[in-house]
Write a protein that holds these residues in place. Structure first.
Motif, PDB file in Angstrom:
ATOM      1  N   GLU A   7       0.094  10.189   2.810  1.00  0.00           N
ATOM      2  CA  GLU A   7       0.270  10.034   4.073  1.00  0.00           C
ATOM      3  C   GLU A   7       1.576   9.994   4.636  1.00  0.00           C
ATOM      4  O   GLU A   7       2.035  10.026   5.882  1.00  0.00           O
ATOM      5  CB  GLU A   7      -0.565   8.626   4.386  1.00  0.00           C
ATOM      6  CG  GLU A   7      -2.023   8.664   4.177  1.00  0.00           C
ATOM      7  CD  GLU A   7      -2.737   7.573   4.845  1.00  0.00           C
ATOM      8  OE1 GLU A   7      -2.384   7.153   6.049  1.00  0.00           O
ATOM      9  OE2 GLU A   7      -3.812   7.281   4.519  1.00  0.00           O
ATOM     10  N   GLU A  46       0.902  -1.209   0.111  1.00  0.00           N
ATOM     11  CA  GLU A  46       0.077   0.059  -0.084  1.00  0.00           C
ATOM     12  C   GLU A  46       0.797   1.243  -0.042  1.00  0.00           C
ATOM     13  O   GLU A  46       0.362   2.239  -0.024  1.00  0.00           O
ATOM     14  CB  GLU A  46      -0.833   0.060   1.219  1.00  0.00           C
ATOM     15  CG  GLU A  46      -1.768  -1.135   1.294  1.00  0.00           C
ATOM     16  CD  GLU A  46      -3.104  -0.866   2.446  1.00  0.00           C
ATOM     17  OE1 GLU A  46      -3.002   0.116   3.154  1.00  0.00           O
ATOM     18  OE2 GLU A  46      -3.465  -2.058   3.018  1.00  0.00           O
ATOM     19  N   GLU A  54       2.060   4.732  -8.024  1.00  0.00           N
ATOM     20  CA  GLU A  54       1.371   3.590  -7.861  1.00  0.00           C
ATOM     21  C   GLU A  54       1.589   2.571  -8.829  1.00  0.00           C
ATOM     22  O   GLU A  54       1.142   1.494  -8.656  1.00  0.00           O
ATOM     23  CB  GLU A  54      -0.136   4.112  -7.812  1.00  0.00           C
ATOM     24  CG  GLU A  54      -0.729   4.512  -9.304  1.00  0.00           C
ATOM     25  CD  GLU A  54      -0.510   5.980  -9.623  1.00  0.00           C
ATOM     26  OE1 GLU A  54       0.262   6.727  -8.864  1.00  0.00           O
ATOM     27  OE2 GLU A  54      -1.182   6.537 -10.285  1.00  0.00           O
ATOM     28  N   ARG A  70      -1.217   4.636  -1.037  1.00  0.00           N
ATOM     29  CA  ARG A  70      -1.527   5.337   0.099  1.00  0.00           C
ATOM     30  C   ARG A  70      -0.566   6.293   0.608  1.00  0.00           C
ATOM     31  O   ARG A  70      -1.020   7.322   1.254  1.00  0.00           O
ATOM     32  CB  ARG A  70      -1.962   4.264   1.306  1.00  0.00           C
ATOM     33  CG  ARG A  70      -2.433   4.815   2.576  1.00  0.00           C
ATOM     34  CD  ARG A  70      -2.699   3.733   3.455  1.00  0.00           C
ATOM     35  NE  ARG A  70      -2.804   3.997   4.972  1.00  0.00           N
ATOM     36  CZ  ARG A  70      -3.091   3.359   5.806  1.00  0.00           C
ATOM     37  NH1 ARG A  70      -3.294   2.158   5.474  1.00  0.00           N
ATOM     38  NH2 ARG A  70      -3.344   3.693   7.190  1.00  0.00           N
ATOM     39  N   TYR A  71       0.676   5.912   0.693  1.00  0.00           N
ATOM     40  CA  TYR A  71       1.559   6.831   1.393  1.00  0.00           C
ATOM     41  C   TYR A  71       2.390   7.991   0.510  1.00  0.00           C
ATOM     42  O   TYR A  71       2.448   9.050   0.722  1.00  0.00           O
ATOM     43  CB  TYR A  71       2.640   6.070   2.046  1.00  0.00           C
ATOM     44  CG  TYR A  71       2.043   5.530   3.349  1.00  0.00           C
ATOM     45  CD1 TYR A  71       2.083   6.040   4.526  1.00  0.00           C
ATOM     46  CD2 TYR A  71       1.478   3.979   3.356  1.00  0.00           C
ATOM     47  CE1 TYR A  71       1.567   5.430   5.598  1.00  0.00           C
ATOM     48  CE2 TYR A  71       0.825   3.474   4.338  1.00  0.00           C
ATOM     49  CZ  TYR A  71       1.053   4.106   5.772  1.00  0.00           C
ATOM     50  OH  TYR A  71       0.340   3.503   6.745  1.00  0.00           O
ATOM     51  N   GLY A  79      -0.990   9.320  -2.292  1.00  0.00           N
ATOM     52  CA  GLY A  79      -1.985   9.741  -1.199  1.00  0.00           C
ATOM     53  C   GLY A  79      -1.696  10.811  -0.139  1.00  0.00           C
ATOM     54  O   GLY A  79      -2.499  11.393   0.551  1.00  0.00           O
TER      55      GLY A  79
END
Length: 263
Positions: free
Chosen positions: A95, A85, A176, A89-90, A93
């Motif tokens: 995070e 992820e 990604e 996500r990180y 995204g």
């Protein structure tokens, strides 16, 4: 060091509370994992109804190798597998921006946030399978054998972790799009659960010296069963440390390229 340990324990405590608040989901995941492992065991048993030995390895020896495989594989699934992820996500995204503001290593924080304790059921199953296989082989565990097994499990887990961290780190270069590497790596792990002598010489070389999958189960398990593999069994921990060190280096190189979400 003491502060990092306290922060790590705090993370784990919060994660445990979060997981236990969804007990049904937790139990479903545990059950599905056990079902998949049962299917693998059934497949191995079916194969040996057709043959007496597989590349010179008896059913009990193959069962021993598979039981050993389950233990570091479960540890890997619990602690590293969810790093898939990282890209979406990180990195994409954003995070990771939050992670980098905290007083704990970025990789350790991401791992702690993505822990999957339900995967640890594989450790229990692996120990059960090893016990059954040992009894059928008449294998008596000596203190040296126990030491080799423990260092082998740790080394195999580090091999998994180092390779997976390196694959996750490609997200810093590909964002990604790096997700495409994960299925390839995860599916080729299957090579590690069977005796290495099943494969052609070129593939055995690849699985030992290039992508050291053979150290994920075969070498540490075979080192316990047969004297000619003892050296490789003891080498599993050093190999794991080297592979994990390479994974950390790739992570740090990738992290140095990170400029923030949307950059």
């Amino acid at each position: 060091m003491r502060r990092q340990l306290a922060l790590t324990l705090a993370y784990v405590s919060m994660l445990a509370k979060a997981r236990l608040s969804y007990r049904a989901d937790f139990l479903v995941q545990v059950g599905s994992d056990l079902l998949l492992q049962a299917v693998d065991l059934a497949f191995l048993a079916v194969v040996f109804t057709r043959v007496k030995a597989l590349a010179g390895w008896s059913f009990e020896e193959a069962l021993f190798i598979y039981g050993f495989f389950l233990i570091p594989f479960a540890l890997f699934n619990a602690s590293f597998a969810a790093l898939s992820e990282v890209g979406g996500r990180y990195v994409v995204g954003g995070e990771l921006d939050r992670v980098l503001t905290r007083p704990l290593g970025s990789l350790l924080q991401v791992q702690l946030e993505l822990l999957r304790p339900q995967a640890l059921n594989g450790v229990v199953l692996g120990l059960v399978v090893l016990r059954v296989a040992s009894a059928r082989l008449g294998f008596t565990w000596s203190p040296a054998d126990l030491l080799m097994a423990v260092t082998g499990v740790i080394g195999a887990w580090l091999v998994y972790g180092g390779l997976w961290v390196a694959v996750a780190s490609t997200s810093f270069w590909t964002q990604e799009r790096g997700i495409g590497f994960f299925p390839v790596f995860y599916n080729t792990i299957n090579f590690s659960r069977y005796p290495l002598t099943l494969y052609p010489g070129a593939l055995r070389f690849l699985l030992t010296f290039v992508l050291p999958y053979a150290f994920m189960a075969f070498y540490p398990a075979a080192g316990l069963l047969r004297g000619e593999y003892t050296l490789f069994g003891w080498l599993t921990l050093p190999v794991g440390l080297v592979v994990f060190g390479i994974g950390l280096l790739v992570w740090q190189r990738g992290l140095a390229r990170y400029e923030g979400a949307g950059a």
